[in-house]
Design a protein around this motif. Structure first.
Motif, PDB file in Angstrom:
ATOM      1  N   ALA A 186     -52.541 -42.927  -4.668  1.00 38.34           N
ATOM      2  CA  ALA A 186     -51.925 -42.938  -3.336  1.00 38.34           C
ATOM      3  C   ALA A 186     -50.445 -42.588  -3.480  1.00 38.34           C
ATOM      4  O   ALA A 186     -49.894 -42.648  -4.588  1.00 38.34           O
ATOM      5  CB  ALA A 186     -52.082 -44.322  -2.722  1.00 38.34           C
ATOM      6  N   PRO A 187     -49.802 -42.220  -2.368  1.00 40.28           N
ATOM      7  CA  PRO A 187     -48.366 -41.912  -2.448  1.00 40.28           C
ATOM      8  C   PRO A 187     -47.585 -43.068  -3.079  1.00 40.28           C
ATOM      9  O   PRO A 187     -47.839 -44.230  -2.765  1.00 40.28           O
ATOM     10  CB  PRO A 187     -47.960 -41.704  -0.987  1.00 40.28           C
ATOM     11  CG  PRO A 187     -49.214 -41.288  -0.309  1.00 40.28           C
ATOM     12  CD  PRO A 187     -50.322 -42.003  -1.009  1.00 40.28           C
ATOM     13  N   GLY A 188     -46.670 -42.735  -3.967  1.00 38.26           N
ATOM     14  CA  GLY A 188     -45.878 -43.756  -4.641  1.00 38.26           C
ATOM     15  C   GLY A 188     -46.402 -44.084  -6.023  1.00 38.26           C
ATOM     16  O   GLY A 188     -45.663 -44.609  -6.869  1.00 38.26           O
ATOM     17  N   ASP A 189     -47.683 -43.789  -6.284  1.00 41.03           N
ATOM     18  CA  ASP A 189     -48.253 -44.026  -7.623  1.00 41.03           C
ATOM     19  C   ASP A 189     -47.669 -43.019  -8.606  1.00 41.03           C
ATOM     20  O   ASP A 189     -47.052 -42.036  -8.215  1.00 41.03           O
ATOM     21  CB  ASP A 189     -49.782 -43.865  -7.588  1.00 41.03           C
ATOM     22  CG  ASP A 189     -50.444 -44.985  -6.793  1.00 41.03           C
ATOM     23  OD1 ASP A 189     -49.743 -45.955  -6.476  1.00 41.03           O
ATOM     24  OD2 ASP A 189     -51.638 -44.854  -6.480  1.00 41.03           O
ATOM     25  N   SER A 190     -47.909 -43.312  -9.878  1.00 40.54           N
ATOM     26  CA  SER A 190     -47.455 -42.327 -10.866  1.00 40.54           C
ATOM     27  C   SER A 190     -48.662 -41.735 -11.581  1.00 40.54           C
ATOM     28  O   SER A 190     -49.746 -42.331 -11.621  1.00 40.54           O
ATOM     29  CB  SER A 190     -46.473 -42.957 -11.845  1.00 40.54           C
ATOM     30  OG  SER A 190     -47.152 -43.916 -12.613  1.00 40.54           O
ATOM     31  N   LEU A 191     -48.471 -40.554 -12.115  1.00 38.65           N
ATOM     32  CA  LEU A 191     -49.565 -39.798 -12.719  1.00 38.65           C
ATOM     33  C   LEU A 191     -49.027 -39.077 -13.943  1.00 38.65           C
ATOM     34  O   LEU A 191     -47.920 -38.533 -13.910  1.00 38.65           O
ATOM     35  CB  LEU A 191     -50.077 -38.788 -11.674  1.00 38.65           C
ATOM     36  CG  LEU A 191     -51.019 -37.695 -12.122  1.00 38.65           C
ATOM     37  CD1 LEU A 191     -52.386 -38.287 -12.425  1.00 38.65           C
ATOM     38  CD2 LEU A 191     -51.153 -36.652 -11.012  1.00 38.65           C
ATOM     39  N   GLU A 192     -49.811 -39.107 -15.022  1.00 33.39           N
ATOM     40  CA  GLU A 192     -49.356 -38.406 -16.232  1.00 33.39           C
ATOM     41  C   GLU A 192     -50.040 -37.052 -16.322  1.00 33.39           C
ATOM     42  O   GLU A 192     -51.258 -36.938 -16.228  1.00 33.39           O
ATOM     43  CB  GLU A 192     -49.663 -39.231 -17.475  1.00 33.39           C
ATOM     44  CG  GLU A 192     -48.892 -38.676 -18.675  1.00 33.39           C
ATOM     45  CD  GLU A 192     -48.983 -39.588 -19.889  1.00 33.39           C
ATOM     46  OE1 GLU A 192     -48.674 -40.778 -19.730  1.00 33.39           O
ATOM     47  OE2 GLU A 192     -49.373 -39.089 -20.953  1.00 33.39           O
ATOM     48  N   LEU A 193     -49.206 -36.028 -16.457  1.00 39.61           N
ATOM     49  CA  LEU A 193     -49.714 -34.661 -16.537  1.00 39.61           C
ATOM     50  C   LEU A 193     -49.121 -33.986 -17.752  1.00 39.61           C
ATOM     51  O   LEU A 193     -47.897 -33.917 -17.879  1.00 39.61           O
ATOM     52  CB  LEU A 193     -49.274 -33.856 -15.319  1.00 39.61           C
ATOM     53  CG  LEU A 193     -50.046 -33.963 -14.015  1.00 39.61           C
ATOM     54  CD1 LEU A 193     -49.372 -33.086 -12.962  1.00 39.61           C
ATOM     55  CD2 LEU A 193     -51.474 -33.550 -14.184  1.00 39.61           C
ATOM     56  N   LEU A 194     -49.968 -33.513 -18.642  1.00 41.59           N
ATOM     57  CA  LEU A 194     -49.532 -32.790 -19.841  1.00 41.59           C
ATOM     58  C   LEU A 194     -48.373 -33.506 -20.555  1.00 41.59           C
ATOM     59  O   LEU A 194     -47.364 -32.902 -20.913  1.00 41.59           O
ATOM     60  CB  LEU A 194     -49.133 -31.361 -19.467  1.00 41.59           C
ATOM     61  CG  LEU A 194     -50.244 -30.524 -18.812  1.00 41.59           C
ATOM     62  CD1 LEU A 194     -49.693 -29.201 -18.292  1.00 41.59           C
ATOM     63  CD2 LEU A 194     -51.391 -30.258 -19.776  1.00 41.59           C
TER      64      LEU A 194
END
Lengths: 405, 263
Positions: A186-194
């Protein structure tokens, strides 16, 4: 006996002739309604897709086909991102938004995702506003679009509708609805990309397109993370239609000679030509079936006049005027036309609703206004087909009729 | 002396005054220190730009990546054409790969622009010209704009609208319609009113471009919206409703929501 009762009696006593006449009318109207229905909804579908696409000019690498573009904008070939600035700085009138994209397939936690790099409009508009020459152009029709700070259109959610975004940080991502739902983000969450952490700026509403499964990030971030270099797969341009039609594309081609520039007109040309073909086909069907139906109706009416000579003679001997006899036949024709037209409309609409999704890949709903067209056409055909038999009946001499009997 | 001063201060309730002065000095000192820190953190080119701005000079920044023929030609052209304008111009070159100038490159967003690229900056910071790959004397001359024009350009470059009021005499009152429009909550932060007198000789060319006569008995209002569209021009009275209607009409021009007639 009134005219109405005579007509009803006639129809009841000779149902085979009536059904034969009616069938021809029903078939012609059914074909007309079904084809027009599918065509109209197909055109609406094309217009809807155009609206969703937003852009009306696409700048692609030379060797890329439109098929590649439609298969998730993915292709191996790229063009330099420099072209975006070249276009923005060119000061071409009619270029309203420039949206470059770079799509790279990546794997996140074992899942395949299309990471899409987009450039915030703020970075492109900045360059476009350096053209002082535009300052004094009077706004006329479609010649230029104003671009005032606006909370609503600047919101990240506008990406779904406008296919472009005003601002996007280099460490922010926007998620397609499917991707967000599947991963519970959801908005505000964090996500790990590469290997890097990103903040989820927003999630897009469901669009029913390939965008639902995408992860959008800043173009420069995607280029850096995927080591793609300073390139893009496509540049989508919102061009003012009047300018696009009046040579904007050729001017763009002069600035960017090593690219392929296509307009939405090219893209939808095939669809439009199919629609046109279907419309023409529906008219052809209509013409043939009108001819057949009309001829059948006329033949049935002539036969009816000959078979009913005795009755017509009797009616006239009893005081019926030629005008009454003509009206009798024409009223029967109107009745048959109305019944045939409305039945044809119902059958045609049902056919279109079922066949539309199967054959044209569009959802079809009945169009009430076609009922008027169907009934009107059918009544006109039956009236024309019955006119001469009715005139013949009106000219019958009762004495001769009785003598024949 | 000290005794005298202290007694005088005491007699005139000067202690509170002294405290205020001390506070003021402290805060001014902090402000100055921050300014010093800010200036110290500026790159060489940023410093040149700031200095030029203070001296009311134009800054020509040439961004380059490779020392190729185009870059050399552009630099030579700039030097030649601006050599007689040193009193009102500063010319600097920026290598976009130079980490020291990264902030400047980012500020103008030119890291992926075609090079060489020259930007002409008015003293107020407005970009009055951008030249890709080539530049000549005419282009350079066109970069020098009047103060009102550079103010309009800066406002438009900030994505704000401009209501330019050209009055027949200096110190004329702002038209009522403009005043009303400016006070509407949803517009007040995105519109700037620029006033000038039609008689100002420095603005003659600007007014000519706008097709506003210098000899006029009435105030002319020129309504402009970003990126640089003239939304409307009104001579005499103008109402806020007229301005709103014209703006709405302009907003519906094209793009995603507009242009449906073309489809």
């Amino acid at each position: 006996m009134t005219m109405r009762s005579i007509i009803w009696k006639e129809l009841r006593e000779r149902p085979t002739a009536m059904i034969a006449s009616l069938l021809a009318i029903v078939l012609s109207v059914t074909a007309l309604v079904a084809i027009r229905n599918v065509t109209i909804f197909s055109e609406k579908e094309v217009a809807g897709k155009l609206d969703k696409l937003g852009a009306n000019v696409l700048i692609l690498p030379k060797g890329v086909t439109l098929q590649d573009y439609y298969s998730a904008d993915m292709q191996a070939e790229t063009i330099p991102e420099e072209h975006v600035a070249e276009l923005a700085l060119s000061g071409l009138t009619g270029v309203e938004a420039i949206s470059p994209k770079l799509c790279v397939p990546i794997t996140i936690e074992g899942r395949n995702v299309i990471l899409t790099g987009i450039l915030p409009q703020a970075e492109v508009q900045k360059m476009a506003s350096w053209q002082g020459g535009m300052l004094f152009k009077k706004h006329e029709g479609c010649k230029a679009k104003i671009n005032v700070v606006d909370e609503k259109s600047d919101a990240p959610e506008a990406l779904a509708e406008r296919r472009s975004l005003q601002d996007l940080g280099e460490n922010e991502v926007i998620l397609g609805s499917d991707y967000a739902a599947t991963n519970g983000l959801a908005p505000g969450d964090s996500l790990e990309l590469l290997g890097e952490k990103f903040a989820v700026l927003t999630t897009l509403p469901e669009t029913g397109t390939v965008d639902d499964g995408r992860v959008f990030a800043h173009l420069h971030t995607v280029q850096r993370l995927t080591k793609s270099g300073e390139v893009v797969n496509i540049i989508e341009v919102v061009g003012c239609c009047e300018d696009v039609a009046n040579g904007l594309v050729s001017k763009m081609q002069t600035i960017l000679p090593d690219t392929k520039i296509v307009t939405i007109a090219n893209v939808v040309e095939t669809q439009i030509s199919i629609n046109r073909m279907m419309t023409n086909l529906s008219y052809l069907f209509l013409a043939i079936l009108i001819a057949v139906g009309g001829a059948s109706m006329a033949s049935a009416s002539f036969a009816n006049v000959i078979e009913r000579r005795r009755e017509i003679g009797t009616l006239m001997a009893l005081g019926a005027t030629p005008r009454f006899v003509t009206q009798l036949f024409l009223a029967k024709a109107v009745l048959l036309g109305l019944a045939g037209g409305l039945t044809g409309y119902i059958v045609g609409s049902v056919l279109a609703v079922f066949l539309g999704p199967a054959f044209a890949d569009v959802s079809v709903l009945p169009i009430p206004s076609l009922a008027l067209v169907a009934a009107g056409t059918a009544v006109l055909v039956t009236l024309i087909a019955s006119y001469f038999p009715a005139r013949q009946a009106a000219k019958l001499d009762p004495c001769i009729c009785f003598k024949e009997v | 002396m000290f005794k005298f001063s202290a007694s005088v201060l005491h007699k005139r309730k000067g202690i509170p005054l002294l405290v205020i002065c001390a506070f003021a000095t402290t805060f001014t000192g902090v402000g100055t220190a921050q300014e010093v820190q800010r200036v110290a953190s500026l790159s060489k080119v940023e410093t040149s730009r700031a200095a030029a701005s203070k001296q009311n000079k134009y800054t020509f920044i040439m961004f380059w990546k490779n020392q190729d023929d185009a870059t050399k030609a552009m630099w030579n052209n700039l030097q030649q054409n601006l050599s007689d304008k040193t009193d009102k111009t500063t010319v600097v070159a920026v290598n976009t790969n130079d980490p020291a100038e990264a902030n400047l490159v980012k500020e103008y967003g030119v890291s992926r622009a075609p090079m060489p690229l020259t930007l002409a900056l008015a003293p107020n910071g407005a970009i009055t010209g951008s030249f890709v790959k080539q530049i000549n004397a005419d282009y350079i001359d066109q970069s020098f704009v009047s103060p009102a024009k550079s103010r309009c350009m800066l406002t438009l470059q900030s994505r704000k609208m401009v209501l330019l009021c050209v009055s027949p005499a200096a110190n004329a009152q702002m038209p009522k319609g403009v005043e009303n429009f400016k006070s509407i909550p949803c517009y007040k932060d995105v519109v700037e009113v620029v006033t000038l007198s039609a008689g100002e000789s420095a603005e003659a060319s600007f007014l000519k471009e706008l097709e506003v006569p210098q000899q006029n008995n009435y105030t002319t209002v020129v309504f402009m919206a970003p990126p640089g569209v003239m939304v409307g021009k009104y001579t005499g009275s103008v109402t806020q409703d007229q301005l709103i209607a014209e703006l709405k009409k302009a907003g519906k021009s094209c793009g995603v929501d507009g242009c449906k007639h073309c489809k």
